[in-house]
Design an enzyme around this catalytic site. Structure first.
Site, short mmCIF file in Angstrom:
data_model
loop_
_atom_site.label_atom_id
_atom_site.label_comp_id
_atom_site.label_asym_id
_atom_site.label_seq_id
_atom_site.Cartn_x
_atom_site.Cartn_y
_atom_site.Cartn_z
N ARG A 38 11.97 -1.79 46.76
CA ARG A 38 11.77 -2.52 45.51
C ARG A 38 12.87 -3.55 45.27
O ARG A 38 13.17 -3.89 44.13
CB ARG A 38 11.67 -1.57 44.32
CG ARG A 38 10.41 -0.70 44.37
CD ARG A 38 10.28 0.15 43.11
NE ARG A 38 9.11 0.99 43.17
CZ ARG A 38 9.01 2.19 42.60
NH1 ARG A 38 10.03 2.67 41.92
NH2 ARG A 38 7.91 2.90 42.69
N ARG A 42 11.76 -6.81 40.10
CA ARG A 42 12.22 -5.79 39.18
C ARG A 42 13.56 -6.09 38.52
O ARG A 42 13.61 -6.43 37.35
CB ARG A 42 12.25 -4.41 39.85
CG ARG A 42 10.86 -3.92 40.23
CD ARG A 42 10.89 -2.55 40.87
NE ARG A 42 11.35 -1.53 39.94
CZ ARG A 42 10.66 -0.46 39.60
NH1 ARG A 42 9.45 -0.28 40.07
NH2 ARG A 42 11.16 0.43 38.78
N ARG A 51 7.83 -14.65 37.43
CA ARG A 51 6.68 -13.80 37.15
C ARG A 51 6.18 -13.94 35.72
O ARG A 51 5.12 -13.39 35.36
CB ARG A 51 7.06 -12.32 37.37
CG ARG A 51 6.71 -11.69 38.69
CD ARG A 51 5.24 -11.42 38.93
NE ARG A 51 4.52 -10.80 37.85
CZ ARG A 51 4.50 -9.50 37.58
NH1 ARG A 51 5.18 -8.67 38.34
NH2 ARG A 51 3.79 -9.04 36.58
N ASP A 87 1.90 -4.74 46.46
CA ASP A 87 1.75 -3.45 45.80
C ASP A 87 0.82 -2.61 46.66
O ASP A 87 -0.05 -3.14 47.36
CB ASP A 87 1.16 -3.60 44.40
CG ASP A 87 1.19 -2.29 43.63
OD1 ASP A 87 2.20 -2.02 42.95
OD2 ASP A 87 0.22 -1.52 43.73
N TYR A 162 -4.31 8.15 43.54
CA TYR A 162 -4.65 7.17 42.50
C TYR A 162 -6.15 7.06 42.32
O TYR A 162 -6.67 7.01 41.20
CB TYR A 162 -4.07 5.80 42.85
CG TYR A 162 -2.61 5.65 42.54
CD1 TYR A 162 -2.14 5.72 41.22
CD2 TYR A 162 -1.68 5.40 43.53
CE1 TYR A 162 -0.81 5.57 40.92
CE2 TYR A 162 -0.33 5.24 43.25
CZ TYR A 162 0.10 5.33 41.93
OH TYR A 162 1.43 5.18 41.65
#
Length: 355
Positions: A38, A42, A51, A87, A162
């Protein structure tokens, strides 16, 4: 093909002799290489700026934006590898699964998979479905030069969790109910996800990724016997599918201390270790013939430079006897971390391990 060989029919690429790839191949390195899960995004203010106003999944489909975000931590921190900005649900979205990433929640699936008929949502992935990935990696490798780019995908179990739960879960009650109660449906679901995942990794490697990482983020919820019976075959299928490319294959999960040997057995060349198991003990569990990646507790970075250096020294000391070591955090960079702490950490590891 062994990762210690240059891919058949190809000359060694610009990245082949990089510290990161050498460590993955368990060869001598000039210093212990560093990258962070990551790291792309972030915690970086420049990431938040580019973003702004762009939904997560849309940002993953814009090649120029993906390129910029992937490059930001390489410029800022001097890490030894870039990690492709994406992702784990991108390939699912690309084949038409109705899902979105909701801020503060995570991936949410509109129609969870609960029956055999629901498997129809999962068609094959083609390179055309993710042409933006091929374009972005072409842009990135041109910019990165001798710095390797790591491609990645979510492992079948984590993707299945998920899809069956419909979103993030703490208990995985629906996924485990299927795994225990309808093992044939579960096996077919994971097999189909293995094919989609392998196709997604192949696109990244063929576009120029120098290594790939399979994230089985939620595998730590499983007992070893259940992992071996119900998960390992699908993960092994993914690793076998990309073996002939000769690029290092990394396998990582959270809370997987009891599964480290099995995760290596699935076919990884490098096993990622979270912060719960010291690297020397992890090496014992994994066995010979694998490099290890990890494993500083990410929360240590909130504690100040002296504490960070002391805990980093513990990691490096535990890694001293390893066949190959890639320094990383034991999980991803936290959004509120001071980026300068990461920059200092890279410099510290490089300085302390210079050979």
């Amino acid at each position: 093909m062994s990762v210690n060989e240059s891919p058949a029919g190809r000359q060694p690429t610009a990245t082949y002799d990089s510290p990161f790839l050498k460590a993955c191949r368990r060869e001598p390195v000039p210093h212990t290489p560093v990258w962070f899960m990551r790291q792309a995004g972030r915690s970086l203010p420049e990431y938040r700026k580019v973003r702004e106003g762009v939904p997560m999944l849309e940002s993953c489909a814009r090649p120029e934006l993906v390129t910029e975000i992937t490059l930001q931590p390489v410029r800022r921190h001097n890490v030894d590898a870039a990690i492709y900005y994406s992702d784990i649900v991108v390939p699912l979205k690309a084949i038409g699964v109705d899902l979105d990433i909701k801020p503060g929640v995570g991936p949410v699936v509109e129609n969870p998979i609960r029956t055999r008929a629901d498997l129809a949502q999962l068609r094959d992935l083609t390179p055309e479905d993710v042409s933006y990935v091929t374009e972005a990696i072409g842009l990135l490798t041109a910019e990165l030069g001798a710095t390797p780019l790591i491609g990645f995908a979510g492992a079948p179990f984590t993707l299945a969790s998920y899809l069956v739960e419909g979103g993030p879960s703490r208990t995985y009650e629906n996924a485990k109910a299927m795994m225990y109660g309808d093992p044939e449906l579960w096996a077919d679901l994971l097999d189909r996800l293995a094919e989609i995942t392998a196709a997604f990794l192949k696109v990244q490697i063929e576009a120029g990724a120098s290594a790939v990482q399979l994230f089985d983020s939620w595998a730590g919820a499983l007992a070893p016997a259940d992992y071996r019976r119900s998960v390992l075959p699908a993960s092994a299928k993914v690793f076998r599918a990309v073996e002939s490319y000769g690029v290092p294959r990394i396998h990582f999960g959270v809370g997987t201390g009891e599964l480290l040997g099995l995760m290596g057995e699935a076919g990884a060349d490098v096993v990622g270790v979270d912060w719960r198991v010291p690297l020397d003990e992890a090496a014992r569990r994994v066995g010979p013939g694998k490099a290890l990646q990890g494993n500083l507790d990410p929360t240590v970075l909130f504690a100040g430079t002296a504490a960070v250096e002391a805990k980093t020294r513990e990691v490096l000391d535990a890694a001293a006897g390893l066949e190959g070591h890639v320094f990383n955090l034991g999980h991803g960079v936290m959004p509120s971390i001071d980026p300068d702490a990461l920059t200092r950490l890279v410099e510290y590891v490089h300085t302390q391990t210079a050979r």
